[in-house]
Design a protein around this motif. Structure first.
Motif, PDB file in Angstrom:
ATOM      1  N   ASN A   1      43.732  29.289  50.195  1.00 17.68           N
ATOM      2  CA  ASN A   1      42.752  29.336  49.110  1.00 17.68           C
ATOM      3  C   ASN A   1      42.995  30.605  48.299  1.00 17.68           C
ATOM      4  O   ASN A   1      42.836  31.707  48.806  1.00 17.68           O
TER       5      ASN A   1
ATOM      6  N   ASP B   1      45.788  33.375  53.058  1.00 11.24           N
ATOM      7  CA  ASP B   1      44.927  32.194  52.974  1.00 11.24           C
ATOM      8  C   ASP B   1      45.456  31.290  51.876  1.00 11.24           C
ATOM      9  O   ASP B   1      45.860  31.766  50.811  1.00 11.24           O
TER      10      ASP B   1
ATOM     11  N   LEU C   1      42.373  34.600  49.252  1.00 12.56           N
ATOM     12  CA  LEU C   1      43.540  35.475  49.336  1.00 12.56           C
ATOM     13  C   LEU C   1      43.371  36.694  48.440  1.00 12.56           C
ATOM     14  O   LEU C   1      43.666  37.825  48.849  1.00 12.56           O
TER      15      LEU C   1
ATOM     16  N   TRP D   1      50.335  35.485  58.328  1.00 16.98           N
ATOM     17  CA  TRP D   1      49.757  34.194  58.729  1.00 16.98           C
ATOM     18  C   TRP D   1      50.247  33.861  60.126  1.00 16.98           C
ATOM     19  O   TRP D   1      51.393  34.114  60.469  1.00 16.98           O
TER      20      TRP D   1
ATOM     21  N   ASN E   1      45.047  39.085  55.964  1.00 18.38           N
ATOM     22  CA  ASN E   1      45.241  37.684  56.334  1.00 18.38           C
ATOM     23  C   ASN E   1      45.616  36.856  55.113  1.00 18.38           C
ATOM     24  O   ASN E   1      44.976  36.961  54.060  1.00 18.38           O
TER      25      ASN E   1
END
Length: 398
Positions: free
Chosen positions: A278, A276, A282, A238, A274
């Motif tokens: 959410n 996330d 993810l 992140w 990445n």
């Protein structure tokens, strides 16, 4: 000035990281111990040592009396006046003690006391040095195999890489230099006991911190790592700066940064995805390089149901379930993966789903059903899919 003693203490301080003050305290204690062995008591012994010049003096404090009953604690007025004519009955006389007059046993005991203090301080200095490196990586040199364990030289101390902390398939030769993760440092009577690992997930994190400046300074955070040592690692990253691509920063120009880590791990595959907030997104990222039709995640129960295209089922599961298993560990969710056909049969997708997919317009919408089926998700670097012989019903995060 006691030049020889000062030089010896200076060498000890430089080579073994033992402070001069500590050694001077040890010398004072050894002199007191020698006096106790020589005179039978040390209650009235005073040692004065100059910390700058290392000059020292030893005195025995004795009470001036008419008749001496305890020579160790008392002195006659006649003898006291020979030392200092101003002394009177009841005064305390300071009698110089010559260390050269100590017997062999007293001298040996004093020597042993100093050597013991040197060993204790050396062990303490080594323990403090490696205790600071706990939960960090160190470079070690392979010395030899001890059964199935490997003896590693870390500089001032040795560590044992046990069989459980070794990556299967890795073979080292003496003098090989390897990176190790320091799991724990314990203080033992014979010196610090250092537990190191090549399988710990934090080893991957520390290696990226060493290679990627953005990770080290906190611009890019490594949120989660799932690892099967020697085979594959999934890592979610992140960025705290919207102008910095976290995956790109970890991969580096032409893969230079991630390649350096892969080489250190001797070819272990690394998927960088990445992170996330959410959970559905993810989980979708975690299952890459497989394409995902839909993800239904329950944050309370930590359970997710994933539907993938028929031809992507084996890729999503991975060889022997590895891809799905690592995704479950990375996200902390129990993941149930189904193909389109299985989802239709179970009623999770409408019976006419396939017909509606065939009629899907170029924007990816058909009536009330929304899908990103045709969109090509970004594949993480070094992600490879493998076929699986069978699909487990549920894969739990370990």
């Amino acid at each position: 000035m006691n030049t020889e003693l000062l030089e010896a203490l200076t060498i000890l301080e430089e080579e073994k990281n033992i402070s001069k003050d500590t050694m001077m305290d040890a010398i004072e204690n050894s002199l007191i111990s020698a006096c106790k062995n020589h005179f039978g008591t040390s209650d009235n012994i005073k040692v004065i040592m100059d910390r700058e010049t290392c000059d020292y003096s030893v005195f025995a404090e004795k009470e001036v009396v008419e008749e001496v009953f305890d020579p160790a604690l008392e002195i006659s007025l006649e003898d006291a006046e020979k030392l200092d004519s101003s002394l009177h009955l009841g005064d305390i006389a300071q009698i110089p003690v010559e260390s050269k007059s100590f017997g062999r046993i007293a001298t040996q005991n004093a020597k042993n006391l100093i050597l013991q203090k040197i060993r204790e301080e050396e062990r303490k200095a080594v323990f403090d040095q490696y205790f600071e490196k706990e939960k960090d990586i160190v470079t070690g040199v392979v010395q030899r195999y001890v059964g199935k364990n490997i003896s590693i030289n870390l500089g001032r101390a040795d560590a044992m890489l046990t069989e459980n902390e070794q990556v299967k398939g890795e073979v080292f030769k003496p003098t090989d230099r390897i990176k190790l993760y320091v799991v724990e440092v314990k203080n033992a009577p014979k010196g610090p006991k250092i537990l190191v690992s090549r399988t710990h997930p934090e080893l991957v994190k520390r290696l990226f911190e060493a290679e990627v400046a953005e990770v080290k300074d906190g611009t890019v955070e490594i949120k989660s790592i799932a690892r099967e040592a020697g085979s594959r690692t999934k890592m979610a990253v992140w960025s705290n700066d919207p102008n910095v691509d976290p995956v790109g920063a970890c991969v580096g120009l032409n893969g230079a940064r991630v390649n350096a880590v892969v080489n250190e791990l001797r070819g272990e595959k690394i998927d960088i995805i990445n992170w996330d907030e959410n959970p559905a997104l993810l989980i979708e990222n975690a299952l890459s390089p497989a394409k995902v039709i839909s993800v239904l995640a329950d944050p309370d129960e930590k359970v997710a149901s994933v539907i993938v295209p028929d031809y992507q089922l084996s890729l999503a599961i991975g060889k022997e379930g590895q891809n799905a298993r690592l995704a479950a560990r990375l996200t902390g969710y129990k993941i149930d993966i189904k193909s389109e056909t299985q989802a239709i049969e179970s009623g999770e997708l409408p019976a006419d789903y396939m017909d509606q997919m065939a009629m899907m317009d170029e924007e990816g919408y058909v009536g009330e059903y929304e899908t990103d089926y045709e969109e090509e998700p970004a594949e993480p670097e070094y992600a490879e899919g493998d076929d699986a012989e069978e699909m487990p019903e549920f894969i739990e995060a370990e």
